[in-house]
Design a protein around this motif. Structure first.
Motif, PDB file in Angstrom:
ATOM      1  N   GLN A  76       0.841  -1.189   0.000  1.00 34.94           N
ATOM      2  CA  GLN A  76       0.000   0.000   0.000  1.00 34.94           C
ATOM      3  C   GLN A  76       0.875   1.237   0.000  1.00 34.94           C
ATOM      4  O   GLN A  76       2.059   1.182   0.343  1.00 34.94           O
ATOM      5  N   TRP A  77       0.283   2.358  -0.364  1.00 38.52           N
ATOM      6  CA  TRP A  77       1.006   3.622  -0.370  1.00 38.52           C
ATOM      7  C   TRP A  77       0.025   4.761  -0.143  1.00 38.52           C
ATOM      8  O   TRP A  77      -1.174   4.611  -0.347  1.00 38.52           O
ATOM      9  N   GLN A  78       0.574   5.896   0.271  1.00 39.18           N
ATOM     10  CA  GLN A  78      -0.256   7.072   0.470  1.00 39.18           C
ATOM     11  C   GLN A  78       0.600   8.335   0.340  1.00 39.18           C
ATOM     12  O   GLN A  78       1.780   8.327   0.704  1.00 39.18           O
ATOM     13  N   PRO A  79       0.024   9.412  -0.192  1.00 39.14           N
ATOM     14  CA  PRO A  79       0.766  10.681  -0.239  1.00 39.14           C
ATOM     15  C   PRO A  79       0.988  11.206   1.174  1.00 39.14           C
ATOM     16  O   PRO A  79       0.152  11.014   2.057  1.00 39.14           O
ATOM     17  N   VAL A  80       2.126  11.856   1.386  1.00 40.44           N
ATOM     18  CA  VAL A  80       2.444  12.434   2.696  1.00 40.44           C
ATOM     19  C   VAL A  80       3.032  13.829   2.498  1.00 40.44           C
ATOM     20  O   VAL A  80       3.494  14.190   1.414  1.00 40.44           O
ATOM     21  N   THR A  81       3.020  14.601   3.566  1.00 47.28           N
ATOM     22  CA  THR A  81       3.668  15.908   3.551  1.00 47.28           C
ATOM     23  C   THR A  81       5.183  15.708   3.546  1.00 47.28           C
ATOM     24  O   THR A  81       5.693  14.858   4.292  1.00 47.28           O
ATOM     25  N   PRO A  82       5.920  16.455   2.727  1.00 47.95           N
ATOM     26  CA  PRO A  82       7.386  16.319   2.736  1.00 47.95           C
ATOM     27  C   PRO A  82       7.938  16.514   4.129  1.00 47.95           C
ATOM     28  O   PRO A  82       7.503  17.416   4.853  1.00 47.95           O
ATOM     29  N   PRO A  83       8.861  15.654   4.568  1.00 48.61           N
ATOM     30  CA  PRO A  83       9.423  15.795   5.912  1.00 48.61           C
ATOM     31  C   PRO A  83      10.277  17.042   6.041  1.00 48.61           C
ATOM     32  O   PRO A  83      10.739  17.613   5.047  1.00 48.61           O
ATOM     33  N   LYS A  84      10.507  17.448   7.284  1.00 46.71           N
ATOM     34  CA  LYS A  84      11.348  18.616   7.542  1.00 46.71           C
ATOM     35  C   LYS A  84      12.746  18.384   6.982  1.00 46.71           C
ATOM     36  O   LYS A  84      13.318  19.257   6.330  1.00 46.71           O
ATOM     37  N   GLN A  85      13.321  17.214   7.257  1.00 48.07           N
ATOM     38  CA  GLN A  85      14.624  16.845   6.715  1.00 48.07           C
ATOM     39  C   GLN A  85      14.390  15.945   5.513  1.00 48.07           C
ATOM     40  O   GLN A  85      14.065  14.771   5.650  1.00 48.07           O
ATOM     41  N   GLN A  86      14.555  16.512   4.303  1.00 52.35           N
ATOM     42  CA  GLN A  86      14.249  15.758   3.100  1.00 52.35           C
ATOM     43  C   GLN A  86      15.424  14.937   2.598  1.00 52.35           C
ATOM     44  O   GLN A  86      15.246  14.088   1.733  1.00 52.35           O
TER      45      GLN A  86
END
Length: 228
Positions: free
Chosen positions: A216-226
């Motif tokens: 499975q997968w889902q969109p996420v907010t980009p992390p602070k440390q990319q």
């Protein structure tokens, strides 16, 4: 450009570095652990600028000397830091650069929990050099951005940096099975899956690419440390 103008540029440059260092903006340029060094550099530049201005404003000081006008080019990185906030390296860099070749090592046990959250570089190393033995029987969770792979198939990627964005290289993981990933390149997603024995080859540098069997997968907010 006289020394007073140079001091003003240094003051702005040091202030811009401090501004970036006290927000998350600096993470677009360097690794998180380098923040103290950035702060020290910014303070040093500001102190130097103030000392220069004080010295130049003394009544007994000769102000007739001038430096080459090319010194005004120093204002460009200042404007870049103050006015422009470029994004962290992402899918464009990954598309233009070959995946980072990985090496084997002694592998610690995976983090507790199901799924186990691990980095892309760690997963690729375990999959390619350990042939997935340390991943057997476990579900893992990878977070990265989507980039186009061979034939346009979506892959998961993240930029690995040694110290700063200038030496950033992508690590790419192929995705197989599971539900279709139909988001634009550059979209950050979180993927849960299991080790796949499938391997690919990056067309940019012919390095091996590990694959993940997607559950499975889902969109996420980009992390602070990319960066990894």
């Amino acid at each position: 450009m006289n020394r007073q103008a140079q001091a003003v540029v240094l003051l702005l440059f040091g202030g811009a570095i401090l501004k970036a260092s006290f927000t998350d903006l600096y993470l677009r340029y360097v690794k998180e652990g380098l923040r103290p060094f950035l702060i020290a550099a910014g303070v040093a530049l500001v102190a130097t600028a103030i000392a220069t201005l004080w010295y130049e404003r003394r009544p007994d000081h000769d102000h007739s000397h001038h430096e080459p006008r090319v010194g005004w080019l120093l204002i460009l990185p200042v404007l870049g830091l103050l006015l422009v906030a470029p994004p962290a390296l992402g899918s464009f860099t990954a598309g233009q650069s070959g995946t980072l070749p990985v090496s084997g090592s002694d592998y610690a046990a995976l983090p507790a929990g199901d799924p186990a959250p691990i980095g892309l570089l760690d997963y690729a190393s375990r999959a390619l050099f350990d042939e997935g033995r340390s991943l057997t029987g476990r579900r893992v969770q990878l977070t990265g951005f989507v980039t186009a792979g061979p034939g346009g198939a979506p892959m998961l990627a993240r930029i690995v940096v040694g110290c700063c964005a200038a030496d950033g290289r992508p690590i790419k993981v192929g995705l197989t099975g599971g539900p279709l990933i139909d988001v634009p390149a550059g979209t950050w997603i979180q993927v849960t899956g299991t080790h796949s024995a499938k391997r690919g080859e990056d067309p940019v540098n012919q390095a091996d690419i590990a694959y993940l069997e997607v559950a499975q997968w889902q969109p996420v907010t980009p992390p602070k440390q990319q960066y990894e």
